[in-house]
Design a protein around this motif. Structure first.
Motif, PDB file in Angstrom:
ATOM      1  N   ALA A 185     -34.509  17.852 104.981  1.00 22.37           N
ATOM      2  CA  ALA A 185     -35.805  18.400 105.982  1.00 22.37           C
ATOM      3  C   ALA A 185     -37.075  18.149 105.406  1.00 22.37           C
ATOM      4  O   ALA A 185     -37.605  17.938 106.992  1.00 22.37           O
ATOM      5  N   GLU A 235     -31.350  13.497  94.521  1.00 23.26           N
ATOM      6  CA  GLU A 235     -30.244  14.450  94.530  1.00 23.26           C
ATOM      7  C   GLU A 235     -29.450  14.939  92.963  1.00 23.26           C
ATOM      8  O   GLU A 235     -28.261  13.961  93.247  1.00 23.26           O
ATOM      9  N   ASP A 258     -29.882  13.136  88.218  1.00 26.49           N
ATOM     10  CA  ASP A 258     -31.785  13.696  88.352  1.00 26.49           C
ATOM     11  C   ASP A 258     -32.708  13.349  88.179  1.00 26.49           C
ATOM     12  O   ASP A 258     -32.800  11.671  86.899  1.00 26.49           O
ATOM     13  N   PHE A 259     -33.280  13.765  88.906  1.00 29.33           N
ATOM     14  CA  PHE A 259     -34.923  13.006  88.853  1.00 29.33           C
ATOM     15  C   PHE A 259     -35.773  13.115  87.781  1.00 29.33           C
ATOM     16  O   PHE A 259     -35.920  12.244  87.323  1.00 29.33           O
TER      17      PHE A 259
END
Ligand SMILES: C[S@@+](CC[C@H](N)C(=O)[O-])C[C@H]1O[C@@H](n2cnc3c(N)ncnc32)[C@H](O)[C@@H]1O
Length: 481
Positions: free
Chosen positions: A26, A47, A71-72
């Motif tokens: 978004a 993501e 995984d960030f």
């Protein structure tokens, strides 16, 4: 959010964008709607959930987006610390625009080992060790510190709880000391931003640089980001020292009032002023019905409609409808005598009323409340309350909340709830809260109040103020849908 962040970057600066919790993008979509393609040098995202990540890849195929499905918090941090700006390299890959709505995973859903890993990593990258009660979003904010280029702008949409609770102290310290908060907006407690997450949200924008001396943060709340209800400029130094961050909470009066808020979140007192109804001094003398007023020939303009007590209304009534003149649609309408004219003028203008008041001297005029008023027959002023509470009762459901659409005021057998600021202009929201209050079950209300011998339950204004809003909203048919 995105437009606000862009306005903080130097005009025309080439953009390297990162969203560490990308979802389907978004924020990227908003960005590309606001800047020409030629101004964008890099787009990156993380993501963890393929359910969003795969469609996102499809959606953004053909764009220059570099989306990592992973995984960030486990990605290699470009500048893993210590968080010292003077030694940070300005790598070309480092983003200068970070926009993120990180996951709201609560601490008890984090594995203990993962929590320890995140605490250690957060401390290394941002120089602050978070409490074990902090949610995942707080670690996202700390880790992003090691990604941002010097001078980068970030915008975060996060739960507002960190601003009030003790376990938010680490994140507040990081924000107050290590970056320059440019603006902080806190949404209204009932204006939930997400149907599936019943939390008050905040948006904050920071610059990746230590706060300059004398820096002030623009602190806004309520309304929207573009048109907030409250706005103030708070010296960063005060934020650093304040135990809670609340817009309007940096004045001495507000600090005194904040003692009424629970540690865990918003309360009814955040939304309503709560007052007792009118104490007349002698209801039998000052409150009359239409027939009696007509029989005595008293002037109607010296009266205002007032609701009967809960017993006079009947046990089923929850709603007071109004006729075309705003009078309550009740069988036996009551009126409060309220005239402040001094006696000689009053008697000359309304002789019948003068005689009626004379009949109350001294039996009524010498009663405690009347003796302390000038003139003795003047009444306290109250606006018609849109919501009332019967604050004394027995049995399993001792309290009732009444929705009042009429211009009747109410006597002191009720607590009157007056919506604050922008809630006043939103009758539909007041309706939702009213339904929530009547459906939440008596246990929460009884627990908030006190009980006297014989099982009489009572709620004082201060106790009703401290009622947590969470239970009310959860019980409201619309909010829980
Ligand atoms: C609040 S949503 C953000 C939605 C996003 N702004 C959008 O436009 O769709 C948070 C997102 O973070 C993802 N997420 C959760 N934990 C993550 C992690 N450790 N690393 C990367 N993404 C994660 C979730 O799957 C979810 O899509």
């Amino acid at each position: 959010m995105v437009a606000g962040a862009l306005a903080l970057l130097p005009a025309g600066e080439t953009i390297r964008f990162l969203d560490p919790a990308f979802g389907t993008g978004a924020f990227l979509s908003a960005l590309l709607g606001l800047v020409p393609a030629g101004q964008v040098a890099g787009l990156a995202g993380f993501e963890i959930d393929a359910h969003y990540g795969e469609p996102a890849r499809e959606l953004w195929r053909g764009s220059r987006l570099d989306l990592t499905l992973g995984d960030f918090t486990r990605a290699e941090v470009p500048c893993p610390g210590p968080p010292n700006f003077s030694t940070q390299p300005n790598l070309p890959v480092q983003p200068n625009l970070i926009i993120c709505n990180p996951p709201y995973v609560r601490h008890h859903h984090l594995e203990p080992a993962d929590k320890r890993r995140l605490q250690a990593l957060g401390e290394r990258v941002a120089g602050v060790r978070l409490s074990g009660l902090a949610g995942l979003y707080a670690y996202f904010m700390l880790l992003a510190h090691g990604w941002a280029a010097p001078g980068a702008i970030a915008a975060w949409l996060v739960p507002a709880e960190f601003m009030d609770v003790n376990y938010g102290a680490g994140l507040r310290r990081y924000l107050a000391e290590r970056v320059t908060i440019l603006r902080l907006h806190r949404f209204h407690p009932v204006d939930v931003q997400f149907g599936d997450a019943l939390v008050t949200s905040a948006v904050l924008w920071w610059r990746h640089a230590p706060p300059p001396a004398g820096h002030c943060v623009r602190f806004t709340s309520g309304g929207s980001i573009a048109a907030p209800r409250l706005s103030e400029r708070v010296p960063a130094e005060r934020l650093r020292l304040a135990p809670k961050w609340r817009c309007g909470a940096f004045s001495p009066e507000a600090e005194a009032e904040s003692g009424t808020e629970s540690e865990s979140g918003a309360t009814l007192g955040d939304l309503f002023e709560i007052k007792r109804g009118v104490a007349t001094g002698d209801n039998r003398f000052f409150i009359l019905n239409e027939a009696k007023i007509a029989q005595l020939g008293l002037p109607f303009e010296c009266f205002q409609p007032i609701l009967p007590g809960p017993r006079g209304l009947g046990p089923e009534v929850l709603e007071i409808r109004a006729d075309a003149e705003g009078l309550p649609q009740l069988d036996n309408r009551l009126y409060l005598l309220d005239c402040r004219l001094p006696m000689p003028d009053l008697a000359e203008r309304y002789p019948a009323l003068g005689r009626y008041l004379d009949s109350g001297v001294p039996a009524v005029s010498e009663r405690y409340l009347c003796r302390h008023r000038t003139p003795w027959y003047a009444q306290d002023r109250r606006a018609p309350p849109p919501l009332l509470c019967t604050y004394m009762g027995r049995g399993a459901a001792p309290f009732r909340f009444l929705r009042n659409y009429s211009r009747a005021i109410a006597p002191n057998v009720y607590l009157l709830l007056y919506p604050k600021a922008d809630l006043a202009a939103d009758p539909a929201l007041i309706d939702r809260l009213w339904r929530g209050l009547n459906s939440m079950g008596a246990a929460g209300l009884i627990a908030a109040g006190r009980v006297y011998g014989g099982g009489l339950h009572k709620l004082e204004p201060g106790e009703l103020k401290r009622l947590p809003l969470k239970g009310v909203l959860a019980a409201s048919p619309c909010c829980s849908a």
